[in-house]
Scaffold this motif. Structure first.
Motif, PDB file in Angstrom:
ATOM      1  N   SER A  53       0.829  -1.201   0.000  1.00 38.41           N
ATOM      2  CA  SER A  53       0.000   0.000   0.000  1.00 38.41           C
ATOM      3  C   SER A  53       0.867   1.256   0.000  1.00 38.41           C
ATOM      4  N   GLU A 285      -9.038  -0.368  -1.178  1.00 40.39           N
ATOM      5  CA  GLU A 285      -9.165   1.050  -1.504  1.00 40.39           C
ATOM      6  C   GLU A 285      -9.289   1.913  -0.243  1.00 40.39           C
ATOM      7  N   ASP A 286      -9.958   1.376   0.788  1.00 40.64           N
ATOM      8  CA  ASP A 286     -10.094   2.119   2.045  1.00 40.64           C
ATOM      9  C   ASP A 286      -8.760   2.168   2.792  1.00 40.64           C
ATOM     10  N   ASN A 288      -5.766   1.955   1.423  1.00 40.03           N
ATOM     11  CA  ASN A 288      -4.887   2.847   0.675  1.00 40.03           C
ATOM     12  C   ASN A 288      -5.213   4.307   0.954  1.00 40.03           C
ATOM     13  N   GLN A 289      -6.487   4.597   1.141  1.00 42.15           N
ATOM     14  CA  GLN A 289      -6.886   5.974   1.425  1.00 42.15           C
ATOM     15  C   GLN A 289      -6.332   6.443   2.776  1.00 42.15           C
TER      16      GLN A 289
END
Length: 319
Positions: A53, A285-286, A288-289
């Protein structure tokens, strides 16, 4: 990826354990904090996931630290997993060198490219005192082994302490005469009780440089590196000066730190940190955010000049 101050964050230091086999006076002189188990340490799989990540967010360079990373029985697996991640351009390690002679070959085969070695004295008895029982010969044999394997440049890290090892500065510089070694002098920082209580033992690198007119300045090739390099005429290696106390280099800082228990610490001299381990089960995706937000929120600079007291000793952060 750029943080909120426009710095390109591309370097992550990963502490894989808080355990250490030495008791350095400026880190953990009684050794109690270095005896911890690895029960809370991130697993190789967790380290790989976090690093992937981080690479997606722009990290390109990895340094493995501790404690003493060679105490992890699965250290070669950790290195192998990280070295295989697309986007990693450099992976290196900081070690005290005690186990390096027997392990250097396996580390290189796993994908490790370079090694930094802590070396605070060239005198056996003084080395033993500073490290709380270390064997200078074992560390020096480890240095020689890394040179034989071509894992260069080998970087030597020396924390200078007034009245203890500042009489060896020129002897350490002499190591660079015939070897592709970079000897780097690091100003004592207020990390842990020794550094916080002995600010009078800080030696400013400017004074060392001014006293040695033979040092020739070397133009910087890596803006993100904390070291300013010099070289003696005709010498093979270089001499670096890392000066967090006398010269704040935060404006060019390109690094973040991952602790062995799963916290991301964006700044060594700032107690802010985020528990990234708690987010490992989120959707990619969460996750990585969250990583991207941590990088964006990296603070402007350290607090070493403001009576800063770290909530973690150095072995708990990884330097």
């Amino acid at each position: 990826m750029l943080d909120q101050y426009g710095r390109k964050i591309e370097y992550m230091r990963i502490s894989v354990t808080q355990k250490c086999n030495l008791k350095c006076i400026y880190c953990d002189p009684d050794g109690e904090n270095c005896k911890g188990s690895e029960d809370d340490s991130l697993t190789p799989r967790e380290l790989e996931k976090i690093t992937r990540s981080m690479v997606n967010a722009g990290i390109r360079k990895i340094r493995i630290t501790g404690g003493e990373p060679l105490l992890r029985r699965d250290i070669c697996e950790i290195i192998s997993r990280i070295a295989k991640i697309d986007g990693i351009e450099d992976i290196c390690m900081t070690t005290n060198g005690i186990h390096l002679l027997k392990m250097a070959g396996d580390l290189k085969a796993a994908g490790l490219r370079r090694i930094n070695i802590s070396l605070d004295s060239l005198k056996p008895e003084k080395f033993k005192f500073i490290t709380g029982g270390g064997d200078l010969k074992r560390t020096m044999d480890g240095i020689d082994r890394t040179l034989e394997l071509g894992m260069t440049p080998v970087k030597i890290n020396t924390v200078l302490i007034k009245g203890i090892n500042d009489d060896e500065i020129d002897d350490l510089i002499e190591l660079t005469r015939n070897r592709p070694i970079e000897v780097r002098f690091i100003e004592l920082m207020p990390m842990g009780s020794f550094g916080a209580d002995n600010r009078d033992k800080i030696i400013h690198n400017d004074d060392l440089i001014a006293a040695r007119p033979g040092l020739q300045y070397q133009a910087r090739t890596d803006k993100g590196s904390p070291a300013i390099y010099y070289q003696m005429d005709g010498y093979n290696g270089k001499i670096g000066f890392i000066s967090p106390m006398s010269h704040q280099f935060c404006a060019d800082c390109n690094r973040i730190r991952l602790t062995s228990d799963g916290k991301i610490r964006p700044c060594l001299g700032n107690n802010g940190e985020v528990n990234i381990r708690q987010a490992l089960n989120l959707k990619p995706e969460d996750f990585n955010q969250i990583v991207s937000q941590i990088i964006r929120d990296k603070p402007r600079g350290h607090h070493f000049d403001k009576d800063f007291k770290s909530t973690r000793a150095m072995h708990m952060i990884g330097g």
